[in-house]
Design a protein around this motif. Structure first.
Motif, PDB file in Angstrom:
ATOM      1  N   ILE A 229      -3.459 -80.728  -4.367  1.00 51.92           N
ATOM      2  CA  ILE A 229      -2.716 -81.898  -4.835  1.00 51.92           C
ATOM      3  C   ILE A 229      -3.621 -83.123  -4.726  1.00 51.92           C
ATOM      4  O   ILE A 229      -4.537 -83.164  -3.907  1.00 51.92           O
ATOM      5  CB  ILE A 229      -1.394 -82.127  -4.060  1.00 51.92           C
TER       6      ILE A 229
ATOM      7  N   GLU B 293       5.600 -82.290 -11.577  1.00 46.62           N
ATOM      8  CA  GLU B 293       5.266 -82.556 -10.178  1.00 46.62           C
ATOM      9  C   GLU B 293       3.970 -83.353 -10.074  1.00 46.62           C
ATOM     10  O   GLU B 293       3.851 -84.267  -9.246  1.00 46.62           O
ATOM     11  CB  GLU B 293       5.145 -81.238  -9.410  1.00 46.62           C
ATOM     12  N   GLN B 294       3.008 -83.021 -10.915  1.00 45.56           N
ATOM     13  CA  GLN B 294       1.740 -83.760 -10.924  1.00 45.56           C
ATOM     14  C   GLN B 294       1.976 -85.227 -11.267  1.00 45.56           C
ATOM     15  O   GLN B 294       1.375 -86.120 -10.648  1.00 45.56           O
ATOM     16  CB  GLN B 294       0.775 -83.146 -11.937  1.00 45.56           C
TER      17      GLN B 294
ATOM     18  N   TYR C 108       4.657 -86.977 -10.757  1.00 49.39           N
ATOM     19  CA  TYR C 108       5.324 -87.620  -9.622  1.00 49.39           C
ATOM     20  C   TYR C 108       4.314 -87.921  -8.511  1.00 49.39           C
ATOM     21  O   TYR C 108       4.281 -89.034  -7.963  1.00 49.39           O
ATOM     22  CB  TYR C 108       6.435 -86.717  -9.089  1.00 49.39           C
ATOM     23  N   ILE C 109       3.503 -86.928  -8.171  1.00 47.55           N
ATOM     24  CA  ILE C 109       2.514 -87.101  -7.102  1.00 47.55           C
ATOM     25  C   ILE C 109       1.574 -88.259  -7.428  1.00 47.55           C
ATOM     26  O   ILE C 109       1.311 -89.129  -6.588  1.00 47.55           O
ATOM     27  CB  ILE C 109       1.716 -85.800  -6.886  1.00 47.55           C
ATOM     28  N   HIS C 110       1.074 -88.293  -8.664  1.00 51.08           N
ATOM     29  CA  HIS C 110       0.133 -89.333  -9.072  1.00 51.08           C
ATOM     30  C   HIS C 110       0.788 -90.718  -9.028  1.00 51.08           C
ATOM     31  O   HIS C 110       0.201 -91.673  -8.510  1.00 51.08           O
ATOM     32  CB  HIS C 110      -0.378 -89.052 -10.489  1.00 51.08           C
TER      33      HIS C 110
ATOM     34  N   LYS D 127       3.238 -91.831  -7.257  1.00 51.52           N
ATOM     35  CA  LYS D 127       3.470 -92.302  -5.893  1.00 51.52           C
ATOM     36  C   LYS D 127       2.161 -92.648  -5.176  1.00 51.52           C
ATOM     37  O   LYS D 127       2.128 -93.542  -4.323  1.00 51.52           O
ATOM     38  CB  LYS D 127       4.259 -91.256  -5.105  1.00 51.52           C
TER      39      LYS D 127
ATOM     40  N   THR E 263       9.387 -90.126  -0.514  1.00 52.92           N
ATOM     41  CA  THR E 263       8.204 -89.571  -1.174  1.00 52.92           C
ATOM     42  C   THR E 263       7.623 -88.429  -0.357  1.00 52.92           C
ATOM     43  O   THR E 263       7.269 -87.374  -0.899  1.00 52.92           O
ATOM     44  CB  THR E 263       7.139 -90.662  -1.369  1.00 52.92           C
TER      45      THR E 263
ATOM     46  N   TYR F 138       6.993 -84.582  -1.573  1.00 52.83           N
ATOM     47  CA  TYR F 138       5.669 -83.959  -1.495  1.00 52.83           C
ATOM     48  C   TYR F 138       5.747 -82.627  -0.747  1.00 52.83           C
ATOM     49  O   TYR F 138       5.194 -81.611  -1.181  1.00 52.83           O
ATOM     50  CB  TYR F 138       4.688 -84.890  -0.773  1.00 52.83           C
TER      51      TYR F 138
ATOM     52  N   LEU G 116      -3.659 -89.197   0.995  1.00 52.84           N
ATOM     53  CA  LEU G 116      -2.572 -88.267   1.323  1.00 52.84           C
ATOM     54  C   LEU G 116      -2.365 -88.034   2.821  1.00 52.84           C
ATOM     55  O   LEU G 116      -1.221 -87.842   3.254  1.00 52.84           O
ATOM     56  CB  LEU G 116      -2.797 -86.931   0.598  1.00 52.84           C
TER      57      LEU G 116
END
Length: 234
Positions: free
Chosen positions: A124, A153-154, A156-158, A160, A174, A178, A201
């Motif tokens: 991630i 999902e990618q 969302y991760i990016h 945030k 968040t 994750y 992260l």
């Protein structure tokens, strides 16, 4: 002692983490709090890096980073690092155009995963790290399977990472999402470990949050940096 040159600002929060960890591990190695390593930080514009990658200006990104490393060469750095995962998209191009050696966060992370004997690993990070092959290549070449989250999902991760973590914001909601994504990958993709492929992260995912090994790329990179500081110049 070798002097490290750090291309930082990618983002500011992780650059601070690099600085503090290098000092702490250096002092632990020497057994004293009254010593400090000599190092140089060239803090560049994270948002310019994101723009260059997002608009596929790979050569422009390489030129920007080459210029940053060359400035570190001029002030006396013996080796250099880029304190982020995403810009390693052009790591090889940069290394070819500068005089001092550089330490790759990707290669050091691969070595660590190999030492753990892990064959199926998750990744991630920013969307650039998850979408591109630069982090996946050494694992695939080493006959290991590497998995990334789904497209949504990618995204969302990016989002945030950019909106929260890069600005020093740690949001409980968040974090929960994750961990939910990683646990899904554990069950569906059968991953045996997870690469925290963004240096911010570790601000939100901690050692005791998961039942599988975490590969904290910042810590892995810093350990190699400190090892290199202590290498004999001759």
């Amino acid at each position: 002692m070798n002097k490290v040159g750090i291309v930082g600002g990618l983002g500011p929060e992780s650059t601070v983490d690099y600085y503090q960890q290098i000092i702490s591990k250096y002092q632990d190695r020497l057994g004293s709090k009254e010593v400090l390593p000599e190092l140089f930080i060239n803090s560049i514009n994270m948002y310019k890096v994101f723009h260059l990658i997002d608009t596929n200006q790979v050569d422009g990104l390489a030129d920007y980073l080459v210029d940053a490393v060359k400035k570190l060469e001029l002030v006396g750095a013996d080796f250099a690092i880029i304190s982020a995962n995403t810009p390693h998209i052009v790591f090889d191009q940069v290394q070819q155009q500068v005089q001092i050696p550089m330490i790759s966060i990707v290669e050091e992370t691969y070595k660590k995963a190999e030492a753990f004997g892990i064959d199926r690993i998750g990744l991630i990070g920013t969307k650039f790290t998850m979408e591109n092959d630069f982090f996946k290549t050494p694992f695939i070449s080493g006959n290991k399977e590497i998995f990334v989250p789904t497209h949504s999902e990618q995204q969302y991760i990016h989002q945030k990472i950019v909106e929260e973590l890069e600005n020093g914001i740690v949001n409980v909601e968040t974090k929960g999402k994750y961990l939910e994504i990683i646990k899904r990958m554990t069950h569906e993709d059968k991953i045996q470990g997870i690469i925290l492929g963004c240096t911010e992260l570790p601000m939100i995912i901690k050692d005791d949050d998961l039942d599988i090994p975490q590969f904290n790329t910042t810590e892995i990179h810093v350990n190699s940096i400190v090892d290199t500081i202590f290498l004999d110049k001759n």
